[in-house]
Structures are given as C-alpha cells and as structure tokens.
Design an enzyme around this catalytic site. Structure first.
Site: not given
Ligand code: EPZ
Length: 418
Positions: A22-23, A117, A122, A305, A397
């Site tokens: 998915k990702n 969410c 996020r 995840d 999802r």
């Molecule tokens: C991706 O989300 C995945 N989604 C998530 O999968 C997964 O849990 C996550 O990466 C971690 O591996 C997709 O790929 C579509 P991050 P993402 O940016 O990119 C902070 C699932 O279950 N952050 O690595 O949103 C954020 O708040 C989903 O399939 C900032 O502060 O995750 C978090 O605490 C859930 N500023 C941390 O970084 C930003 O601009 C990690 O987030 C971006 C992120």
C-alpha cells in the site's frame, strides 16, 4: 456497518499470498502525475486507500483506467487541476503526496492541510521545508497549503527527521528541478526505493534511495513506463504474527525476506521458527512464545506499523514485554481494547508494559486505526469465545480480504453486515 466476528482457538495452517505494498502504490500513483506518457501499473491491490487516491487523481483530471482487476493505465494530460479537493484529502492524509508532482510539473499545488489522525497530529512541515529549499513559495491560509514556483532548483536538503512521505514528496519534486538535489537524513524504507525505481523507469536520475543520502539529478521530462510494486512487508508481518499467535504453521508467498528482517528477528527471539527461499517465508510456532521487548524506529528498525500487531502477540506470551513507540505520539489506542479482552497492559509514557496472560477472552471491540484494527483481529484469533470487531473500515484501508485470507488458513472468522 460491517463488523468482523471471530471465534478464537483455531491454529492457522496453509499458504497466503501477499499483495503489493500500500505504502509504495500510493506514492507511485501520485508520481504518475509527473509523466508525459502512459503508465501501466500491475498488481494494484483493491484497497480503500488506493480507491481514494485514484479518485483524487481523476478529480485533478488524470485519466485512470482499470484495464482489468489490478491493472491500471494512467495518463496525465498537459493541463490539469492543481487543487486537491478537501473531501478526499480529509479521508486520507497520504493525499499530500500529490503536492511534489503537481508543484514540479505544473508550477503550483494547492492541498488542504491534511488533518491529523488517531495516531498523531501528523504535521507536514518537513515536506514544505523541502519544497521551499527547492525554491517554492509556500502560503497557508483558509485551511489550504499553496506551493508555487516558476521553476524548482536543485538544493541540499537535510531532514530534521527521516520522514517517510516527506522523503518521497521531496524526491518527486526534485526529479524535474533544474540541477541536482541531495536529500540528507532521508528515510530508508523499502517503499522509498520502490518509488525511486519507478521514477527512474520513467527517465529520472536518482541514486542512493534506501540510504541516508539520496541524489536526484533533475531532468527535463519523464516518459511513460510499465511497473509492478514491491510486496507489502506490513501485510506480510501481520500474517507472520497471525501464525505465531495461533501456534500455527503458515507459508507466505510473494514476499521480500530482506524487508521483513526486523520483524522476523523479533519473532525468532520470541521462539518462532522460520524457513525461507526465493520469495516465500514459512513460519512455525509450536508452543507458547516468549515475551520480548519491542522499540519502533525508522527503517531498518522495527516498524511502527507492526507495533500494535506485535503487542497482541505479547499479550499471550510467557513473561513481560516492554513495547516502546518512538515514531508516533499516540499509537497505543489498541491498548484499551486489548485490555477489554483480558490483556494485562500498563502504559508508562512512550512505553506499554505487557504482562503475558494465559488466555484472552472474546469481547466487542473497536478499531480506531488501520493497524490497531489488525491487532484486534490477531487477538480475536486466540481469544476464548467470540470477538466482534467494529470499525472494519479502518482495516479495509490496508488489508485486502483479511477475512477470506484468514478463513483459508483455518480461522473461524466472518464478516457480518449489521
Ligand atoms: C508513512 O507515514 C506511512 N504512510 C505510515 O503508514 C507509517 O506509519 C509511517 O510512514 C512511518 O513508517 C505512508 O507511507 C502512506 P513519517 P508518514 O513522516 O510519512 C513526524 C500505515 O499504517 N513528521 O515518517 O506520515 C510525524 O508526525 C501508515 O500504513 C513531522 O514532524 O510518517 C511522525 O511523528 C500509518 N513532520 C514522524 O515524523 C513532517 O513533515 C514519522 O512520520 C512529517 C512527519
């Protein structure tokens, strides 16, 4: 509203085929905006999130045609909408992935501020800082983010945090920028390598994906391609835990073992046995497994995840497990639901202390997010009596036909429309 009904106690045995990730599929669908040619994508899983981003692309004016189930033909004309609609972005925050492609190909991108969410607020500040470094103007008002630039220029960008989708979004913006971009402290997830390979198949010049430094040499335009995404390491990990928690013997097909190393290592530490060869993994758990500590980290650390799924297993293992969530600030929503099934869990700051119990008991429970829902299904497989899981939309999802796949492995599970 559907619910999943499980009567626990069955051992899982047999073979299950894993879907495309998915990702990886979500950013790759967004990346089709960059191509002047046609993109043919194979093995696209029929997930709600995939449907949502396909709808979003069509609302922008991108032609998305299903040739047959799983085979999408996508073409982006030279003129499209560059504003993503609120109703779709609200449903799926990964919609923010259209920003980089729209900005770099059409010079402007307008996307509603993706809401938080259940698992955290996020933010997308790292995405926006990356676009600004490439020369974009960013304006946030009336609940929308607008990014605009006559032209983007290569830059050296250091990410405060190795954000998964920020790395993908910036990489996609950089492929048509003038000059060379370096993303440092980049995320290293396998899905990012898949996105880079997809972009390179269209004519991009990216090296270093999957390491801390990604180099993108801007090109003038990208052409069409034909592509199949990598298998879903999180769906695979979920079925590995399903086999382990039910003390079964299950073989997964269509997997890349390398991507599952952190999960396999943890399950081996807990006492599960593995056999693997070209694209398949067999997991066997003959007796009650041992409790182990789990700490989530960016890849190649243990994936956040898989935290909820692993916690369900730790509820019934021998001993005490400390589960520490370092990636998201609120990813323990499954704890209260597991405790309703008799789990012994105490939250202390970023950690949950899980004391293994002899057995869990079936109960009505509610899924609050995708992986929490999966963890409740896993707990239901081993709980005594009946578990009714509400909020099944969350599970849909990220999991194709989880009920059918578990039934085929011997679980007493069904989906009931109430
Ligand atoms: C991706 O989300 C995945 N989604 C998530 O999968 C997964 O849990 C996550 O990466 C971690 O591996 C997709 O790929 C579509 P991050 P993402 O940016 O990119 C902070 C699932 O279950 N952050 O690595 O949103 C954020 O708040 C989903 O399939 C900032 O502060 O995750 C978090 O605490 C859930 N500023 C941390 O970084 C930003 O601009 C990690 O987030 C971006 C992120």
């Amino acid at each position: 509203m559907d619910r999943i009904v499980i009567r626990g106690g069955r051992q899982l045995n047999g073979t299950v085929r894993i879907e495309s990730a998915k990702n990886a599929v979500l950013p790759i669908l967004a990346a089709c905006i960059l191509s002047r040619g046609e993109c043919l994508l194979h093995g696209i899983p029929p997930l709600h999130d995939v449907f949502t981003i396909s709808q979003l692309l069509m609302r922008l004016g991108v032609a998305v045609r299903t040739e047959r189930p799983g085979l999408l033909r996508i073409h982006t004309p030279d003129v499209i909408q560059t504003e993503a609609p609120y109703d779709l972005v609200r449903k799926m925050r990964a919609s923010v992935l259209v920003m980089g492609p729209l900005l770099t190909r059409f010079g402007v991108a307008k996307v509603p501020l993706p809401g938080g969410c259940a698992i955290g607020n996020r933010p997308v500040d790292l995405h926006l800082k990356g676009f600004q470094s490439l020369g974009a103007d960013i304006e946030i008002k009336h609940g929308f983010i607008q990014a605009s630039a006559e032209r983007l220029y290569g830059a050296r960008i250091y990410l405060d945090y190795p954000s998964h989708t920020a790395t993908e979004n910036i990489m996609m913006a950089a492929v048509l920028a003038e000059g060379t971009t370096y993303i440092e402290n980049a995320a290293e997830e396998p899905e990012i390598v898949d996105v880079a390979n997809f972009l390179n198949s269209m004519g991009a010049r990216i090296t270093g994906a999957g390491t801390k430094v990604i180099r993108i040499e801007g090109v003038r335009e990208l052409g069409g391609t034909e592509y199949a995404c990598i298998p879903d390491r999180i769906e695979a990990g979920t079925y590995l835990v399903a086999a382990a928690i039910s003390r079964g013997d299950v073989t997964l097909t269509n997997v890349i073992t390398e991507h599952l190393k952190p999960v396999i290592a943890k399950l081996q530490e807990a006492g599960a046995e593995f056999e693997g060869r070209n694209g398949t993994i067999r997991v066997i758990a003959r007796e009650r497994l041992r409790s182990v500590d789990v700490k989530t980290l960016p890849y190649p650390g243990f994936p956040t995840d898989m935290q909820a799924q692993m916690m369900s297993l730790m509820c019934v293992t021998e001993g005490i497990s400390i589960v520490t969530e370092t990636v998201f600030e609120n990813r323990f929503l499954h704890v209260e639901e597991l405790k309703r099934m008799g789990a012994d869990i105490r939250i202390e700051g970023p950690s949950a202390i899980v004391r293994g119990v002899e057995r869990l008991y079936g109960a009505p429970v509610k899924a609050t997010d995708l992986r929490a829902g999966a963890s409740l299904v896993l707990a239901g497989l081993v709980a005594e009596g009946q578990t009714d899981i509400f909020g099944v939309g969350h599970v849909d999802r990220g999991y194709v036909n989880i009920v059918g796949k578990l039934q085929a492995l011997g679980a007493d599970i069904s989906r009931v429309n109430t």
